[in-house]
Every structure is written in C-alpha cells, then in structure tokens.
Design a protein around this motif. Structure first.
Motif, short mmCIF file in Angstrom:
data_model
loop_
_atom_site.label_atom_id
_atom_site.label_comp_id
_atom_site.label_asym_id
_atom_site.label_seq_id
_atom_site.Cartn_x
_atom_site.Cartn_y
_atom_site.Cartn_z
N PHE A 1 0.84 -1.19 0.00
CA PHE A 1 0.00 0.00 0.00
C PHE A 1 0.87 1.24 0.00
CE2 PHE A 1 -2.23 -3.38 2.11
CZ PHE A 1 -3.53 -3.29 1.64
N ILE A 2 0.34 2.32 -0.56
CA ILE A 2 0.96 3.63 -0.38
C ILE A 2 0.37 4.20 0.89
CG2 ILE A 2 1.14 5.99 -1.25
CD1 ILE A 2 1.13 4.86 -4.07
N GLY A 3 1.25 4.63 1.79
CA GLY A 3 0.80 5.21 3.05
C GLY A 3 1.28 6.64 3.18
N LEU A 4 0.46 7.48 3.79
CA LEU A 4 0.79 8.88 4.02
C LEU A 4 1.00 9.08 5.51
CD1 LEU A 4 0.89 11.80 2.75
CD2 LEU A 4 -1.49 12.01 3.53
N LYS B 1 -4.03 0.57 -2.49
CA LYS B 1 -3.33 -0.70 -2.65
C LYS B 1 -2.63 -0.68 -3.99
CE LYS B 1 -4.02 -5.63 -2.14
NZ LYS B 1 -4.96 -6.68 -1.75
N ILE B 2 -1.33 -1.00 -3.98
CA ILE B 2 -0.57 -0.97 -5.24
C ILE B 2 -0.06 -2.33 -5.67
CG2 ILE B 2 0.10 1.44 -5.02
CD1 ILE B 2 2.83 0.45 -3.98
N GLY B 3 -0.26 -3.34 -4.84
CA GLY B 3 0.21 -4.67 -5.23
C GLY B 3 -0.28 -5.75 -4.30
N GLU B 4 -0.34 -6.96 -4.84
CA GLU B 4 -0.71 -8.14 -4.06
C GLU B 4 0.53 -8.74 -3.41
OE1 GLU B 4 -3.81 -9.21 -3.55
OE2 GLU B 4 -4.58 -7.58 -4.79
#
Length: 181
Positions: free
Chosen positions: A34-37, A53-56
């Motif tokens: 995930f990209i998190g801020l 979500k950017i990947g499994e």
C-alpha cells in the motif's frame, strides 16, 4: 490507519528522516502493498494513513532451508542471503558438532526483515523453532508426508534410512548415527 513504533519508528524518523505528509510504501505480508501517508508524528510513534493498494502479496516458492547453527555473524548472513534468494521457511538445527545451541530469534527476524526490504519482497518467511537433526529427520521425512517435495525413499534396515531431497540430492544415514543426535 497504522501506528508505527519501536525500531521501525526510529528508522523512519531518524535514518530516513520522514516527515508529515511524506508517502511511503508499506506491506504486512498478508494483504499486499500500500501507499501510506504519514499523517502524525508523536514522541515514540507515527501514524500512517493507507491511501491505495498498489500490489498483491508475491509469495515465494515453498523452499525450506534447514541449517546447522553457526556463529552470529554467519547466521546473520544466512538469514539475509537466503531471504534474498526466496527461502520461505527457515529450520535451524542442532547437531552434535554444533557449537551454538540457541538462536536469537529477534536478531534473526531483524536480519530477515532487513533483507526483505532490500530485495523488494513483500512476504515474510516462517521461522521454525530450533530442533535436533534427528527430530527434523523424523518429523519432516519419516513421520509425515510433507509438501516440501522431500520424500522418504526406503528403510534399508531397522536403522538405516535413505532420503531424496528435492530432485537430485540424496541423504543416506542411520538414525543411530551420532551426528543425528
């Protein structure tokens, strides 16, 4: 939201010098990447809001590395390099000739975690408890069919056993062999 503390907090704030509103990639080994801020930095924790979500999870092949205990520096090397090569299970073993008789799981896990971050893996290998070679042979080869593609081949006599490990490696041994105790 995700709260980060302890070593990860120190790493992100002191080493990587992450600030509020910086984006980072996070993964848990179960649901994916995930990209998190970073939304808040407290005295001993920081808060990350997951954005997308950017990947499994990319599962590595089911490879188990069973290894005799060695001194710490070499054990660190085993943890990092085997993780980078895609080992999914670690099985530390005690033998008669092993000098080290315990494993520092926190240190070993930290080395595995560092290697995962270095090689862009997003799953975490399983680390089994320390057992003797004899127990390993009994548990994983004789007593159960195991999904590791390791097969019990034949019982030569009451005490001699021949194993096929993987595709081409044979282990021929005796359960009475002092090396296995």
């Amino acid at each position: 939201e995700l709260e980060i503390a302890n070593n990860d907090f120190e790493y992100l704030t002191k080493v990587m010098r992450q600030k509020i509103n910086d984006q980072i990639i996070v993964f848990d080994g179960l649901s994916g990447e995930f990209i998190g801020l970073i939304t808040e930095i407290k005295k001993k924790t920081l808060i990350i809001k997951l954005q997308e979500k950017i990947g499994e999870v990319k599962k590595c092949p089911n490879i188990t590395l069973a290894f005799a205990m060695v001194k710490n520096v070499r054990l660190d090397y085993i943890a990092s390099k085997a993780t980078e090569l895609g080992v999914s299970n670690f099985q530390p073993l005690l033998t008669n000739r092993t000098v080290i008789d315990k494993i520092n799981l926190d240190r070993f896990t930290a080395n595995v975690k560092e290697a995962i971050e270095q090689c862009d893996r997003n799953d975490f290998p399983k680390i089994f408890p320390l057992i003797t070679v004899k127990n390993f042979a009994c548990e994983f080869f004789v007593c159960k069919c195991n999904p590791l593609k390791t097969f019990f081949l034949e019982l030569e006599t009451q005490s001699n056993i021949k194993f096929l490990l993987g595709n081409n490696f044979f282990l021929y041994t005796s359960l009475n062999d002092p090396l296995l105790s």
